[in-house]
Design a protein around this motif. Structure first.
Motif, mmCIF file in Angstrom:
data_model
loop_
_atom_site.group_PDB
_atom_site.id
_atom_site.type_symbol
_atom_site.label_atom_id
_atom_site.label_comp_id
_atom_site.label_asym_id
_atom_site.label_seq_id
_atom_site.Cartn_x
_atom_site.Cartn_y
_atom_site.Cartn_z
ATOM 1 N N SER A 1 25.831 -74.624 53.973
ATOM 2 C CA SER A 1 26.201 -73.745 55.310
ATOM 3 C C SER A 1 27.519 -74.486 55.830
ATOM 4 C CB SER A 1 25.207 -73.443 56.427
ATOM 5 O OG SER A 1 24.102 -72.830 55.959
ATOM 6 N N MET A 2 27.188 -75.678 55.867
ATOM 7 C CA MET A 2 28.460 -76.451 56.555
ATOM 8 C C MET A 2 29.914 -76.380 55.670
ATOM 9 S SD MET A 2 25.883 -79.589 57.961
ATOM 10 C CE MET A 2 27.467 -80.725 58.224
ATOM 11 N N ALA A 3 29.487 -76.419 54.315
ATOM 12 C CA ALA A 3 30.611 -76.557 53.268
ATOM 13 C C ALA A 3 31.221 -75.091 53.473
ATOM 14 C CB ALA A 3 29.768 -76.626 51.636
ATOM 15 N N TYR A 4 30.381 -73.906 53.505
ATOM 16 C CA TYR A 4 30.952 -72.592 53.551
ATOM 17 C C TYR A 4 31.778 -72.503 54.903
ATOM 18 C CZ TYR A 4 31.167 -67.849 54.506
ATOM 19 O OH TYR A 4 31.484 -66.363 54.873
ATOM 20 N N ASP A 5 31.352 -73.139 56.188
ATOM 21 C CA ASP A 5 32.001 -73.204 57.276
ATOM 22 C C ASP A 5 33.427 -73.899 57.204
ATOM 23 O OD1 ASP A 5 32.173 -73.158 60.506
ATOM 24 O OD2 ASP A 5 32.391 -75.360 59.907
ATOM 25 N N ARG A 6 33.272 -75.126 56.315
ATOM 26 C CA ARG A 6 34.806 -75.783 56.150
ATOM 27 C C ARG A 6 35.688 -74.908 55.727
ATOM 28 N NH1 ARG A 6 36.651 -77.750 59.807
ATOM 29 N NH2 ARG A 6 35.211 -76.221 60.932
ATOM 30 N N TYR A 7 35.031 -74.097 54.183
ATOM 31 C CA TYR A 7 35.892 -73.293 53.468
ATOM 32 C C TYR A 7 36.568 -72.176 54.244
ATOM 33 C CZ TYR A 7 36.724 -69.071 50.943
ATOM 34 O OH TYR A 7 37.159 -67.823 50.119
ATOM 35 N N VAL A 8 35.780 -71.481 54.994
ATOM 36 C CA VAL A 8 36.290 -70.356 56.027
ATOM 37 C C VAL A 8 37.290 -70.908 56.934
ATOM 38 C CG1 VAL A 8 35.745 -68.528 57.541
ATOM 39 C CG2 VAL A 8 34.277 -69.052 55.993
ATOM 40 N N ALA A 9 37.295 -72.246 57.473
ATOM 41 C CA ALA A 9 38.297 -72.806 58.499
ATOM 42 C C ALA A 9 39.257 -73.073 57.957
ATOM 43 C CB ALA A 9 37.383 -74.092 59.029
ATOM 44 N N ILE A 10 39.228 -73.453 56.576
ATOM 45 C CA ILE A 10 40.612 -74.036 55.943
ATOM 46 C C ILE A 10 41.170 -73.066 55.067
ATOM 47 C CG2 ILE A 10 41.464 -75.788 54.149
ATOM 48 C CD1 ILE A 10 39.395 -77.700 55.464
ATOM 49 N N CYS A 11 40.358 -72.259 54.345
ATOM 50 C CA CYS A 11 41.165 -71.217 53.437
ATOM 51 C C CYS A 11 41.100 -69.866 53.932
ATOM 52 C CB CYS A 11 40.037 -71.204 52.150
ATOM 53 S SG CYS A 11 39.898 -72.548 51.281
ATOM 54 N N ARG A 12 40.460 -69.577 55.131
ATOM 55 C CA ARG A 12 40.585 -68.145 55.632
ATOM 56 C C ARG A 12 40.790 -68.320 57.234
ATOM 57 N NH1 ARG A 12 36.717 -63.765 52.996
ATOM 58 N NH2 ARG A 12 38.192 -62.638 53.943
ATOM 59 N N PRO A 13 41.466 -68.804 57.761
ATOM 60 C CA PRO A 13 41.595 -69.322 59.233
ATOM 61 C C PRO A 13 41.758 -68.171 60.105
ATOM 62 C CG PRO A 13 43.564 -70.044 58.156
ATOM 63 C CD PRO A 13 42.557 -69.875 57.260
ATOM 64 N N LEU A 14 42.541 -67.170 59.595
ATOM 65 C CA LEU A 14 42.560 -65.857 60.457
ATOM 66 C C LEU A 14 41.358 -65.176 60.623
ATOM 67 C CD1 LEU A 14 45.953 -64.750 59.269
ATOM 68 C CD2 LEU A 14 45.236 -66.081 61.127
ATOM 69 N N HIS A 15 40.565 -65.209 59.533
ATOM 70 C CA HIS A 15 39.237 -64.502 59.693
ATOM 71 C C HIS A 15 37.918 -65.346 60.347
ATOM 72 C CE1 HIS A 15 41.508 -62.278 56.568
ATOM 73 N NE2 HIS A 15 41.074 -61.369 57.006
ATOM 74 N N TYR A 16 38.431 -66.674 60.818
ATOM 75 C CA TYR A 16 37.261 -67.413 60.961
ATOM 76 C C TYR A 16 36.437 -67.110 62.304
ATOM 77 C CZ TYR A 16 34.981 -71.932 61.868
ATOM 78 O OH TYR A 16 33.998 -73.140 62.225
ATOM 79 N N PRO A 17 37.093 -66.648 63.555
ATOM 80 C CA PRO A 17 36.296 -65.973 64.167
ATOM 81 C C PRO A 17 35.345 -65.013 63.975
ATOM 82 C CG PRO A 17 38.693 -66.307 64.956
ATOM 83 C CD PRO A 17 38.659 -66.597 63.464
ATOM 84 N N LEU A 18 35.507 -64.322 63.081
ATOM 85 C CA LEU A 18 34.905 -63.023 62.750
ATOM 86 C C LEU A 18 33.635 -63.599 61.862
ATOM 87 C CD1 LEU A 18 34.049 -60.121 62.863
ATOM 88 C CD2 LEU A 18 35.873 -59.863 60.884
ATOM 89 N N LEU A 19 33.948 -64.431 60.771
ATOM 90 C CA LEU A 19 33.136 -64.563 59.677
ATOM 91 C C LEU A 19 32.030 -65.800 60.169
ATOM 92 C CD1 LEU A 19 35.387 -65.014 56.635
ATOM 93 C CD2 LEU A 19 33.702 -63.183 57.160
ATOM 94 N N MET A 20 32.574 -66.437 61.256
ATOM 95 C CA MET A 20 31.877 -67.471 61.791
ATOM 96 C C MET A 20 31.418 -67.139 63.138
ATOM 97 S SD MET A 20 31.207 -69.207 59.066
ATOM 98 C CE MET A 20 30.056 -70.540 59.570
ATOM 99 N N ARG A 21 31.128 -65.894 63.559
ATOM 100 C CA ARG A 21 30.798 -65.800 64.884
ATOM 101 C C ARG A 21 29.384 -66.203 65.364
ATOM 102 N NH1 ARG A 21 30.809 -61.378 61.635
ATOM 103 N NH2 ARG A 21 29.080 -59.834 61.912
#
Length: 312
Positions: free
Chosen positions: A121-141
């Motif tokens: 889960s932590m690896a996925y969180d870092r993936y979203v933060a770095i690779c999909r920063p614009l979608h981060y607030p939605l994907l990691m709400r």
């Protein structure tokens, strides 16, 4: 029929003997001091991280939410195995009742499965933060983060309940000496005097699903992060990102290498001395190193730590 009657007439083992590290008294004393120090240091590190995350609003972010869960897990994880290791070093071979042994096994398996899922889960969180920063607030709400954390804890409990029930239902009729410092799967399977093929199959399949599944998620996430970092225009940003990812991968690599070697094998392990050494790596070393690598090297954590301690 005769075999069944024979087994029924055998005395069921009521307790096990944890052999631990049978060395000379002086060496045992030194190991006791060493492991006690590491245990207390691990508790201190993780308690500090949980306190900082809970008491500072600037750390109320998905990444630190998972790190708080990991720190809580590490404290439980090391407390599930370290006491029997310390008692064994202090008194020699430690006698543990059947029920206590199965209870320790349940918590250990539950926590190691939960740790695997949390690391993914932590690896996925870092993936979203770095690779999909614009979608981060939605994907990691918050709802998603809470769901991932609850799934990790509940999934570990369910898998552990199944594995522990299978192992506890086996017949143990002697000998009762476990060449380990805690109640682990492979040493218990080695002592069973009944057919363990089904239990080994359940253990192997669950290990493959949990360990290999979460490892693939972690590797895929960090691979995507690595490719994204290579495309960064700033050399300083690339160095910083690679430094962080490399340190994370070292911990993940050590933990999974030791755990996969022990648990993802379809047969009972005979090299129990090697088993004990590897067990020390993922039950003592990784809980000690994780807080340092994931949190105490982090600039935001450093800032709130200085603020808490009133350092300039």
């Amino acid at each position: 029929m005769e075999t069944s009657l024979e087994l029924a007439n055998m005395t069921r083992v009521q307790q096990f003997v944890l052999l631990g590290f049978p060395t000379r008294l002086g060496i045992r004393d030194a190991l006791f001091v060493l492991f006690l120090t590491l245990y207390l240091l691990t508790l201190l590190e993780n308690t500090l991280i949980i306190y900082l995350i809970c008491s500072h609003s600037e750390l109320h972010k998905p990444m630190y939410f998972f790190l708080g869960n990991l720190s809580c897990l590490e404290m439980c994880y090391v407390s599930a195995t370290m006491p029997t290791l310390l008692v064994g070093l202090w008194t020699g071979p430690y006698h543990i009742s059947f029920v206590t042994c199965m209870t320790q096994l349940f918590f250990f398996v539950s926590l190691i499965c939960t740790e695997c899922t949390l690391l993914a889960s932590m690896a996925y969180d870092r993936y979203v933060a770095i690779c999909r920063p614009l979608h981060y607030p939605l994907l990691m709400r918050p709802q998603v983060c809470l769901g991932l954390a609850l799934s990790s804890w509940l999934g570990g409990l369910v898998v552990s309940a199944i594995k522990t029930k299978c192992i506890a239902s086996l017949t143990y009729c002697g000998p009762n000496v476990l060449n380990q410092f805690f109640c682990d799967v492979s040493p218990l399977l080695n002592l069973s005097c009944t057919h363990v093929a089904l239990t080994e199959l359940v253990d192997f399949i669950s290990a493959i699903v949990i360990f290999c599944g979460t490892l693939l998620v972690s590797l895929a996430s960090y691979s995507a992060i690595g490719m994204a970092v290579l495309r960064m225009p700033s050399a300083a940003a690339r160095r910083k990102a690679f430094s962080t990812c490399a340190s994370h991968l070292v911990v993940v690599g050590i933990f999974y290498s030791a755990a996969l070697f022990i648990y993802c094998r379809p047969s009972r392990i005979k090299s129990m001395d090697l088993n004990k050494v590897l067990s020390v790596i993922y039950t003592v070393v990784t809980p000690l190193c994780n807080p340092i690598i994931y949190c105490l090297r982090n600039k935001e954590v450093h800032t709130v730590l200085r603020k808490t301690l009133h350092w300039p």
